[in-house]
Design a protein around this motif. Sequence first.
Motif, PDB file in Angstrom:
ATOM      1  N   LEU A 125       0.828  -1.209   0.000  1.00  0.00           N
ATOM      2  CA  LEU A 125       0.000   0.000   0.000  1.00  0.00           C
ATOM      3  C   LEU A 125       0.863   1.260   0.000  1.00  0.00           C
ATOM      4  CD1 LEU A 125      -2.734   1.240  -0.071  1.00  0.00           C
ATOM      5  CD2 LEU A 125      -3.024   0.780   2.367  1.00  0.00           C
ATOM      6  N   ALA A 126       2.012   1.220   0.672  1.00  0.00           N
ATOM      7  CA  ALA A 126       2.920   2.374   0.658  1.00  0.00           C
ATOM      8  C   ALA A 126       3.428   2.637  -0.759  1.00  0.00           C
ATOM      9  CB  ALA A 126       4.094   2.132   1.603  1.00  0.00           C
ATOM     10  N   ILE A 127       3.829   1.580  -1.454  1.00  0.00           N
ATOM     11  CA  ILE A 127       4.304   1.735  -2.829  1.00  0.00           C
ATOM     12  C   ILE A 127       3.185   2.261  -3.723  1.00  0.00           C
ATOM     13  CG2 ILE A 127       5.061   0.453  -4.887  1.00  0.00           C
ATOM     14  CD1 ILE A 127       6.711  -1.321  -2.990  1.00  0.00           C
ATOM     15  N   SER A 128       1.982   1.736  -3.533  1.00  0.00           N
ATOM     16  CA  SER A 128       0.843   2.174  -4.344  1.00  0.00           C
ATOM     17  C   SER A 128       0.526   3.647  -4.100  1.00  0.00           C
ATOM     18  CB  SER A 128      -0.384   1.315  -4.032  1.00  0.00           C
ATOM     19  OG  SER A 128      -0.121  -0.053  -4.299  1.00  0.00           O
ATOM     20  N   ALA A 129       0.644   4.092  -2.850  1.00  0.00           N
ATOM     21  CA  ALA A 129       0.410   5.504  -2.540  1.00  0.00           C
ATOM     22  C   ALA A 129       1.472   6.382  -3.198  1.00  0.00           C
ATOM     23  CB  ALA A 129       0.396   5.714  -1.032  1.00  0.00           C
ATOM     24  N   LEU A 130       2.727   5.945  -3.142  1.00  0.00           N
ATOM     25  CA  LEU A 130       3.790   6.697  -3.811  1.00  0.00           C
ATOM     26  C   LEU A 130       3.563   6.739  -5.316  1.00  0.00           C
ATOM     27  CD1 LEU A 130       6.893   5.376  -1.828  1.00  0.00           C
ATOM     28  CD2 LEU A 130       5.953   7.695  -1.760  1.00  0.00           C
ATOM     29  N   MET A 131       3.101   5.622  -5.883  1.00  0.00           N
ATOM     30  CA  MET A 131       2.788   5.595  -7.313  1.00  0.00           C
ATOM     31  C   MET A 131       1.678   6.586  -7.647  1.00  0.00           C
ATOM     32  SD  MET A 131       2.923   1.491  -8.078  1.00  0.00           S
ATOM     33  CE  MET A 131       1.724   1.687  -9.390  1.00  0.00           C
ATOM     34  N   ASN A 132       0.711   6.717  -6.757  1.00  0.00           N
ATOM     35  CA  ASN A 132      -0.377   7.674  -6.966  1.00  0.00           C
ATOM     36  C   ASN A 132       0.178   9.087  -7.073  1.00  0.00           C
ATOM     37  OD1 ASN A 132      -2.448   9.683  -5.660  1.00  0.00           O
ATOM     38  ND2 ASN A 132      -3.694   7.963  -6.379  1.00  0.00           N
ATOM     39  N   ILE A 133       1.108   9.431  -6.186  1.00  0.00           N
ATOM     40  CA  ILE A 133       1.723  10.758  -6.233  1.00  0.00           C
ATOM     41  C   ILE A 133       2.557  10.923  -7.499  1.00  0.00           C
ATOM     42  CG2 ILE A 133       3.350  12.320  -5.096  1.00  0.00           C
ATOM     43  CD1 ILE A 133       2.542  11.097  -2.432  1.00  0.00           C
ATOM     44  N   LEU A 134       3.356   9.909  -7.815  1.00  0.00           N
ATOM     45  CA  LEU A 134       4.209   9.979  -9.004  1.00  0.00           C
ATOM     46  C   LEU A 134       3.373  10.144 -10.279  1.00  0.00           C
ATOM     47  CD1 LEU A 134       6.673   7.193  -7.892  1.00  0.00           C
ATOM     48  CD2 LEU A 134       7.347   9.549  -8.383  1.00  0.00           C
ATOM     49  N   LYS A 135       2.225   9.500 -10.300  1.00  0.00           N
ATOM     50  CA  LYS A 135       1.330   9.628 -11.446  1.00  0.00           C
ATOM     51  C   LYS A 135       0.828  11.068 -11.573  1.00  0.00           C
ATOM     52  CE  LYS A 135      -3.050   7.715 -13.198  1.00  0.00           C
ATOM     53  NZ  LYS A 135      -4.146   6.749 -12.908  1.00  0.00           N
ATOM     54  N   ARG A 136       0.487  11.681 -10.446  1.00  0.00           N
ATOM     55  CA  ARG A 136       0.053  13.084 -10.475  1.00  0.00           C
ATOM     56  C   ARG A 136       1.162  13.992 -10.986  1.00  0.00           C
ATOM     57  NH1 ARG A 136      -3.768  14.252  -5.312  1.00  0.00           N
ATOM     58  NH2 ARG A 136      -4.506  12.127  -4.912  1.00  0.00           N
ATOM     59  N   GLN A 137       2.382  13.604 -10.674  1.00  0.00           N
ATOM     60  CA  GLN A 137       3.534  14.416 -11.072  1.00  0.00           C
ATOM     61  C   GLN A 137       4.001  14.131 -12.496  1.00  0.00           C
ATOM     62  OE1 GLN A 137       2.739  15.883  -8.107  1.00  0.00           O
ATOM     63  NE2 GLN A 137       4.805  16.616  -8.330  1.00  0.00           N
ATOM     64  N   ARG A 138       3.369  13.151 -13.145  1.00  0.00           N
ATOM     65  CA  ARG A 138       3.769  12.722 -14.488  1.00  0.00           C
ATOM     66  C   ARG A 138       5.192  12.146 -14.481  1.00  0.00           C
ATOM     67  NH1 ARG A 138       1.273  17.486 -14.559  1.00  0.00           N
ATOM     68  NH2 ARG A 138       3.244  18.618 -14.552  1.00  0.00           N
ATOM     69  N   ASP A 139       5.529  11.477 -13.401  1.00  0.00           N
ATOM     70  CA  ASP A 139       6.857  10.882 -13.253  1.00  0.00           C
ATOM     71  C   ASP A 139       6.819   9.395 -13.577  1.00  0.00           C
ATOM     72  OD1 ASP A 139       8.070  13.280 -12.466  1.00  0.00           O
ATOM     73  OD2 ASP A 139       7.554  12.960 -10.367  1.00  0.00           O
ATOM     74  N   ALA A 140       7.997   8.824 -13.789  1.00  0.00           N
ATOM     75  CA  ALA A 140       8.120   7.421 -14.175  1.00  0.00           C
ATOM     76  C   ALA A 140       8.436   6.566 -12.957  1.00  0.00           C
ATOM     77  CB  ALA A 140       9.217   7.271 -15.222  1.00  0.00           C
TER      78      ALA A 140
END
Length: 309
Positions: free
Chosen positions: A113-128
């Motif tokens: 869940l921690a990784i998924s939350a970080l992915m959510n933020i990275l997606k908002r940032q348009r990051d890879a």
Amino acid sequence: MDLQSELNKSSLFQNLELLAHQVVEGFISGIHKSPFHGFSAEFAEHKIYNPGESTKHIDWKLFAKTDKLYTKRYEEETNLRCHMILDSSASMYYPELQHQGIDNLNKIGFGVLAISALMNILKRQRDAVGLSVYSDAYHFYTSEKGSERHHQMLLSKLSEISSDVSPAKATETYEHLHLIAEKMKRRSLVFLFTDMFQTATDDEKLFDALRHLKYNKHEVVLFHLMDKTTELHFDFENTPKRFVDVETGEHIDLYSENVKEAYEKSVSAYFDALKQKCGQYRIKYVEVDVRADFSRILNTYLVERQKFL
């Protein structure tokens, strides 16, 4: 939306994207007094002003709210490569839980869940974002990408890992970290989620592997996951219990009070040695209690992103 009601409808990680979104939104609401107020927009587009830089892009409105200087960062400047590494060995599935919930997770559930939350933020940032999963073998690797299809594929993989009913017994961290380091050619922010309980306990080899991850100017954060109550403080009812090593199968029968002091001393010394070694090799060490919330993970991300870019 009531998060608990959603959890009750189906197994926890079938709604992983929803859960990650709610974790991030809850975190954002908790930092409304920070410089990142209005996070979904402002956080993506600002960086701390460094003396000597041009003042042309200073955001004076944000200065009025925070009394700190930030400059606007444009889309082409925000691209970040982040690689998540997850230990999926049997010890990460501790503690055994009848029902997992947002406030009641084992180590693998917390890591997923921690990784998924970080992915959510990275997606908002348009990051890879990329992902590696290991235990006794190198189970999964994908390089950093930012597409929606890639994001959904990673969520599916993480959901699958969280529900594994027969995880690998052994952990060979240092062997697989070397393999991951070899694959990562471009500078990235690397997050390693592990409980640091190894079947093979050669600390020098382990830290050689962690240093290898520092090649190519990667920045490495080690999130040390633990259930502090039991794994650090050995806080069990003082009744006869059988303690089983889930990775080796070895067991011992005893009263917890008989070994509590010696156990806590030994484990604390091991954790302190890890912190010192990480400091020596300039690896950020973050102790994480899986009974706590996700703010420690997400706050670390905010700080490391600012430093990395």
